[in-house]
Write an enzyme that holds these catalytic residues in place. Structure first.
Site, PDB file in Angstrom:
ATOM      1  N   PRO A  86       0.826  -1.206   0.000  1.00 32.60           N
ATOM      2  CA  PRO A  86       0.000   0.000   0.000  1.00 32.60           C
ATOM      3  C   PRO A  86       0.864   1.262   0.000  1.00 32.60           C
ATOM      4  CG  PRO A  86      -0.306  -1.288   2.042  1.00 32.60           C
ATOM      5  CD  PRO A  86       0.628  -2.061   1.174  1.00 32.60           C
ATOM      6  N   LEU A  91       5.520   1.389   4.404  1.00 35.40           N
ATOM      7  CA  LEU A  91       6.009   0.049   4.090  1.00 35.40           C
ATOM      8  C   LEU A  91       6.947   0.036   2.883  1.00 35.40           C
ATOM      9  CD1 LEU A  91       2.711  -1.939   4.749  1.00 35.40           C
ATOM     10  CD2 LEU A  91       4.628  -1.545   6.306  1.00 35.40           C
ATOM     11  N   GLY A  92       7.412   1.214   2.493  1.00 36.36           N
ATOM     12  CA  GLY A  92       8.480   1.269   1.492  1.00 36.36           C
ATOM     13  C   GLY A  92       8.023   1.093   0.061  1.00 36.36           C
ATOM     14  N   SER A  93       6.771   1.507  -0.246  1.00 34.29           N
ATOM     15  CA  SER A  93       6.315   1.316  -1.635  1.00 34.29           C
ATOM     16  C   SER A  93       7.119   2.180  -2.606  1.00 34.29           C
ATOM     17  CB  SER A  93       4.822   1.625  -1.766  1.00 34.29           C
ATOM     18  OG  SER A  93       4.580   2.962  -1.429  1.00 34.29           O
ATOM     19  N   SER A  94       7.445   3.414  -2.210  1.00 27.20           N
ATOM     20  CA  SER A  94       8.177   4.265  -3.163  1.00 27.20           C
ATOM     21  C   SER A  94       9.607   3.767  -3.332  1.00 27.20           C
ATOM     22  CB  SER A  94       8.146   5.734  -2.733  1.00 27.20           C
ATOM     23  OG  SER A  94       8.771   5.885  -1.486  1.00 27.20           O
ATOM     24  N   ASP A 137      15.677   2.711   3.017  1.00 26.75           N
ATOM     25  CA  ASP A 137      14.576   1.968   2.395  1.00 26.75           C
ATOM     26  C   ASP A 137      15.014   1.320   1.079  1.00 26.75           C
ATOM     27  OD1 ASP A 137      13.433   3.309   4.482  1.00 26.75           O
ATOM     28  OD2 ASP A 137      11.764   4.153   3.349  1.00 26.75           O
TER      29      ASP A 137
HETATM   30  C1  MEV Z   1      11.104   6.244   5.973  1.00 26.31           C
HETATM   31  O1  MEV Z   1      10.733   4.922   5.617  1.00 26.31           O
HETATM   32  C2  MEV Z   1      12.339   6.242   6.815  1.00 26.31           C
HETATM   33  C3  MEV Z   1      12.826   7.601   7.309  1.00 26.31           C
HETATM   34  O2  MEV Z   1      13.884   7.353   8.214  1.00 26.31           O
HETATM   35  C4  MEV Z   1      13.299   8.478   6.164  1.00 26.31           C
HETATM   36  C5  MEV Z   1      14.587   7.983   5.529  1.00 26.31           C
HETATM   37  O3  MEV Z   1      15.345   7.234   6.143  1.00 26.31           O
HETATM   38  O4  MEV Z   1      14.841   8.424   4.405  1.00 26.31           O
HETATM   39  C6  MEV Z   1      11.728   8.339   8.060  1.00 26.31           C
END
Ligand code: MEV
Length: 319
Positions: A86, A91-94, A137
């Site tokens: 989603p 959850l790292g979709s991008s 990510d």
């Molecule tokens: C986002 O999934 C993780 C953050 O630490 C941002 C990043 O590391 O780029 C909030």
């Protein structure tokens, strides 16, 4: 490329067990790839670049647009994307989209496309698109499994690769993945990573507690690696709870996340719960020996809750 001219790549979403936000300030982070993936296909097109049949729009397809700008020098492509992750849910979709797309473009452009190359190039895509990002990510999505990102080379750990931007460097390490159950619950409320990162920046710049909290998250992350390696679920859960409290003070919790975290902790068999990713909404993760009980409790409060297992599969390209 297959006989129809299409090439394909896929990459997993991730959960951050420890260290989100603090990793932006040079602290370590520990993430796990999950068994939900984003798939991208591309083939040359004579006319114009399209995404799922529509003309590429640099706002709606921001990550694809950046990936093409940074890592593609040839003609128009028709692209297709599918996601089991989603979007804007922590959850790292991008990141998964950036990794799959970048891997595909490097491969199609006959450029170096080993995981280390893709991890660096996909990090550049995230950074450019979001305005600020750590390589956490994109690294977890490229590598699969459990990954520790650290500002130092960790002598006792299996090295993966080094990433850099300007003067800064990060070192990615492989951590043995846990054989533990997690439940993810998506609050359904979406928050932009760039906005949450900017919110933490304002807190750190204006509140004297800011830097200490980030350092404590770093310590919790290192303890978390020990707990993970020794398979100590109770200690791991306690550290997740502590990490959540620290993120709460940083201002990236939300009332609905807090309600879900508290409900999950009340289910017998739960070791710990915390928000995961940028926060402000998005998702929480729960470490539990009773996934069905946690899922029921959270679904009863309106969360989209599902069990996940860590996945060893990182970026995959066909052919
Ligand atoms: C986002 O999934 C993780 C953050 O630490 C941002 C990043 O590391 O780029 C909030």
């Amino acid at each position: 490329m297959d006989v129809t001219g299409w090439a394909a790549a896929s990459a997993p979403g991730k959960i951050i067990l420890f260290g989100e936000h603090a990793v932006v300030y040079g602290e370590p982070s520990l993430s796990l790839a999950i068994d939900r993936r984003v798939r991208v296909r591309a083939a040359p097109d004579a006319a114009a670049t399209t995404v799922n049949g529509e003309r590429l729009d640099r706002h709606r397809h921001a990550y694809l647009d950046t990936a093409l700008r940074l890592h593609w020098g040839d003609g128009p492509l028709k692209m297709r994307t599918e996601s089991e992750v989603p979007s804007a849910s922590g959850l790292g979709s991008s990141a998964a989209l950036s990794v799959a797309t970048t891997g595909l473009l490097l491969r199609l452009g006959h450029r170096p496309s080993r995981p280390a190359n893709v991890a660096q190039a996909a990090f550049e895509v995230e950074y450019e698109t979001q305005g600020a990002a750590s390589p956490n990510d994109t690294t977890a999505s490229t590598a699969g499994g459990a990954v520790l990102l650290s500002p130092e080379r960790e002598a006792a750990m299996e090295p993966l690769w080094q990433l850099s931007r300007g003067e800064r460097s990060w070192f990615a390490h492989r951590v043995p993945p846990p054989s533990l159950s997690f439940v993810i619950a998506n609050t359904g409320s979406r928050a932009r990573t760039s906005e949450m990162v900017a919110k933490v920046r304002r807190f750190v710049d204006s509140d004297p507690r800011g830097k200490k909290i980030l350092q404590e998250i770093g310590r919790v992350t290192r303890d978390g690696v020990d707990a993970l390696r020794s398979g100590d679920a109770a200690r791991l859960g306690g550290l997740m709870d502590r990490n959540h409290e620290l993120l709460h003070v940083l201002g990236v919790d939300s009332p609905v996340l807090q309600k879900f975290v508290e409900a999950a902790r009340k289910v017998p068999g739960t070791w710990g719960a915390k928000l995961t990713g940028a926060g402000g909404g998005g998702s929480l993760i729960v470490l539990t020996e009773k996934p069905a009980g946690v899922q029921r409790a959270l679904a009863g409060l309106g969360a989209d809750a599902f069990p996940v297992v860590p996945s060893l599969r990182g970026l995959e390209m066909q052919p």
